[in-house]
Design a protein around this motif. Sequence first.
Motif, PDB file in Angstrom:
ATOM      1  N   HIS A   1       0.848  -1.193   0.000  1.00  0.00           N
ATOM      2  CA  HIS A   1       0.000   0.000   0.000  1.00  0.00           C
ATOM      3  C   HIS A   1       0.885   1.245   0.000  1.00  0.00           C
ATOM      4  O   HIS A   1       1.626   1.482   0.955  1.00  0.00           O
ATOM      5  CB  HIS A   1      -0.923   0.017   1.223  1.00  0.00           C
ATOM      6  CG  HIS A   1      -1.960  -1.057   1.188  1.00  0.00           C
ATOM      7  ND1 HIS A   1      -2.742  -1.376   2.284  1.00  0.00           N
ATOM      8  CD2 HIS A   1      -2.344  -1.892   0.198  1.00  0.00           C
ATOM      9  CE1 HIS A   1      -3.559  -2.367   1.958  1.00  0.00           C
ATOM     10  NE2 HIS A   1      -3.331  -2.691   0.697  1.00  0.00           N
ATOM     11  N   LEU A   2       0.824   2.029  -1.072  1.00  0.00           N
ATOM     12  CA  LEU A   2       1.600   3.252  -1.176  1.00  0.00           C
ATOM     13  C   LEU A   2       0.752   4.393  -0.627  1.00  0.00           C
ATOM     14  O   LEU A   2      -0.328   4.670  -1.147  1.00  0.00           O
ATOM     15  CB  LEU A   2       1.989   3.523  -2.630  1.00  0.00           C
ATOM     16  CG  LEU A   2       2.658   2.356  -3.385  1.00  0.00           C
ATOM     17  CD1 LEU A   2       3.022   2.793  -4.796  1.00  0.00           C
ATOM     18  CD2 LEU A   2       3.871   1.846  -2.634  1.00  0.00           C
TER      19      LEU A   2
ATOM     20  N   PHE B   1      -2.641   4.004  -2.579  1.00  0.00           N
ATOM     21  CA  PHE B   1      -2.724   3.191  -3.795  1.00  0.00           C
ATOM     22  C   PHE B   1      -2.359   1.763  -3.432  1.00  0.00           C
ATOM     23  O   PHE B   1      -1.266   1.491  -2.939  1.00  0.00           O
ATOM     24  CB  PHE B   1      -1.783   3.712  -4.877  1.00  0.00           C
ATOM     25  CG  PHE B   1      -1.893   2.945  -6.176  1.00  0.00           C
ATOM     26  CD1 PHE B   1      -2.954   3.178  -7.037  1.00  0.00           C
ATOM     27  CD2 PHE B   1      -0.953   1.990  -6.517  1.00  0.00           C
ATOM     28  CE1 PHE B   1      -3.073   2.468  -8.220  1.00  0.00           C
ATOM     29  CE2 PHE B   1      -1.064   1.278  -7.700  1.00  0.00           C
ATOM     30  CZ  PHE B   1      -2.131   1.521  -8.554  1.00  0.00           C
ATOM     31  N   ASP B   2      -3.290   0.841  -3.670  1.00  0.00           N
ATOM     32  CA  ASP B   2      -3.091  -0.575  -3.385  1.00  0.00           C
ATOM     33  C   ASP B   2      -2.475  -1.227  -4.620  1.00  0.00           C
ATOM     34  O   ASP B   2      -3.152  -1.404  -5.632  1.00  0.00           O
ATOM     35  CB  ASP B   2      -4.430  -1.232  -3.034  1.00  0.00           C
ATOM     36  CG  ASP B   2      -4.278  -2.676  -2.583  1.00  0.00           C
ATOM     37  OD1 ASP B   2      -3.269  -3.314  -2.947  1.00  0.00           O
ATOM     38  OD2 ASP B   2      -5.181  -3.182  -1.896  1.00  0.00           O
ATOM     39  N   THR B   3      -1.195  -1.587  -4.554  1.00  0.00           N
ATOM     40  CA  THR B   3      -0.511  -2.149  -5.717  1.00  0.00           C
ATOM     41  C   THR B   3      -0.985  -3.555  -6.058  1.00  0.00           C
ATOM     42  O   THR B   3      -0.742  -4.038  -7.158  1.00  0.00           O
ATOM     43  CB  THR B   3       1.014  -2.176  -5.495  1.00  0.00           C
ATOM     44  OG1 THR B   3       1.319  -3.038  -4.394  1.00  0.00           O
ATOM     45  CG2 THR B   3       1.550  -0.780  -5.214  1.00  0.00           C
TER      46      THR B   3
ATOM     47  N   GLN C   1      -6.137  -0.291  -6.922  1.00  0.00           N
ATOM     48  CA  GLN C   1      -7.227   0.567  -6.486  1.00  0.00           C
ATOM     49  C   GLN C   1      -6.684   1.759  -5.705  1.00  0.00           C
ATOM     50  O   GLN C   1      -5.773   1.616  -4.888  1.00  0.00           O
ATOM     51  CB  GLN C   1      -8.200  -0.213  -5.601  1.00  0.00           C
ATOM     52  CG  GLN C   1      -8.869  -1.378  -6.316  1.00  0.00           C
ATOM     53  CD  GLN C   1      -9.707  -0.926  -7.511  1.00  0.00           C
ATOM     54  OE1 GLN C   1     -10.559  -0.049  -7.383  1.00  0.00           O
ATOM     55  NE2 GLN C   1      -9.469  -1.528  -8.659  1.00  0.00           N
ATOM     56  N   LEU C   2      -7.271   2.929  -5.946  1.00  0.00           N
ATOM     57  CA  LEU C   2      -6.867   4.155  -5.258  1.00  0.00           C
ATOM     58  C   LEU C   2      -7.984   4.592  -4.326  1.00  0.00           C
ATOM     59  O   LEU C   2      -9.167   4.492  -4.661  1.00  0.00           O
ATOM     60  CB  LEU C   2      -6.581   5.252  -6.285  1.00  0.00           C
ATOM     61  CG  LEU C   2      -5.913   6.528  -5.755  1.00  0.00           C
ATOM     62  CD1 LEU C   2      -4.438   6.271  -5.486  1.00  0.00           C
ATOM     63  CD2 LEU C   2      -6.071   7.670  -6.746  1.00  0.00           C
TER      64      LEU C   2
ATOM     65  N   LYS D   1     -12.619   6.640  -8.297  1.00  0.00           N
ATOM     66  CA  LYS D   1     -12.809   6.022  -9.599  1.00  0.00           C
ATOM     67  C   LYS D   1     -11.852   6.642 -10.614  1.00  0.00           C
ATOM     68  O   LYS D   1     -11.823   7.856 -10.798  1.00  0.00           O
ATOM     69  CB  LYS D   1     -14.254   6.201 -10.067  1.00  0.00           C
ATOM     70  CG  LYS D   1     -14.586   5.432 -11.338  1.00  0.00           C
ATOM     71  CD  LYS D   1     -16.058   5.546 -11.687  1.00  0.00           C
ATOM     72  CE  LYS D   1     -16.387   4.747 -12.946  1.00  0.00           C
ATOM     73  NZ  LYS D   1     -17.829   4.852 -13.287  1.00  0.00           N
ATOM     74  N   LEU D   2     -11.054   5.779 -11.269  1.00  0.00           N
ATOM     75  CA  LEU D   2     -10.081   6.229 -12.248  1.00  0.00           C
ATOM     76  C   LEU D   2     -10.232   5.458 -13.546  1.00  0.00           C
ATOM     77  O   LEU D   2     -10.688   4.312 -13.552  1.00  0.00           O
ATOM     78  CB  LEU D   2      -8.655   6.006 -11.725  1.00  0.00           C
ATOM     79  CG  LEU D   2      -8.246   6.676 -10.412  1.00  0.00           C
ATOM     80  CD1 LEU D   2      -6.831   6.244 -10.045  1.00  0.00           C
ATOM     81  CD2 LEU D   2      -8.326   8.192 -10.522  1.00  0.00           C
TER      82      LEU D   2
END
Length: 222
Positions: A126-127, A134-136, A140-141, A149-150
Amino acid sequence: MKILIVEDDIKLAQNLTKVLTEAGYNVDHAGTGAAADYLLSTEVFDLLILDLGLPDGQGSDWLQRWRQAGIGIVTLILTARGTWADKASGFNAGADDYLVKPFAVAELLMRVKALIRRSYGQAHPHLTVGEVVFDTLTNQLSKQGMPVKLTAQETKLISYLMHASGRIVSRTELHDHVYDRDEEPDSNVIDVQVARLRKKLGRDFIETIRGQGYRVQAMTVD
């Protein structure tokens, strides 16, 4: 992120390309060590996936040559050779990880994500920057615990910027690592997508460094 696959089995290379592209990576393929040598000398990649049995030499020999030339790209050896001697040869040549064929796609993707994180100095999946995470693992952000939503391209852009948090990332670097080759270098696609991300994450989340590029502040350490 940009990945180079060095694999002479065309069908396997095509399958790997499909899997990695669907996972959000930009992928190039070389069928020989010589072809990979040219690409590595002319372009910058985030990860190398390397087979040992190449038509023009052992993958470990090519890797050792690249290491001696100062090419420090993170490398995952992907091969059918699973003996301890083969693994030792690969790691001694400079490999960072080793996966034996046949393999589970899920395991390959997990290893790829982990290697890329570590190459950018990010150990945790998790960044986190402030209220943004941001979950690598899932791509998902979220902000303040709520999902953001991206689009697929926005996800690739924010992923790269957050992996490189604290560092200025030039437009050229973004074009090379985030966008496909057929994207016009002088297009305003980056400006448009950065503006959209700022609307979703906050005006100051992505900083513009005039004449140099963009920067996301350094990671938040719990």
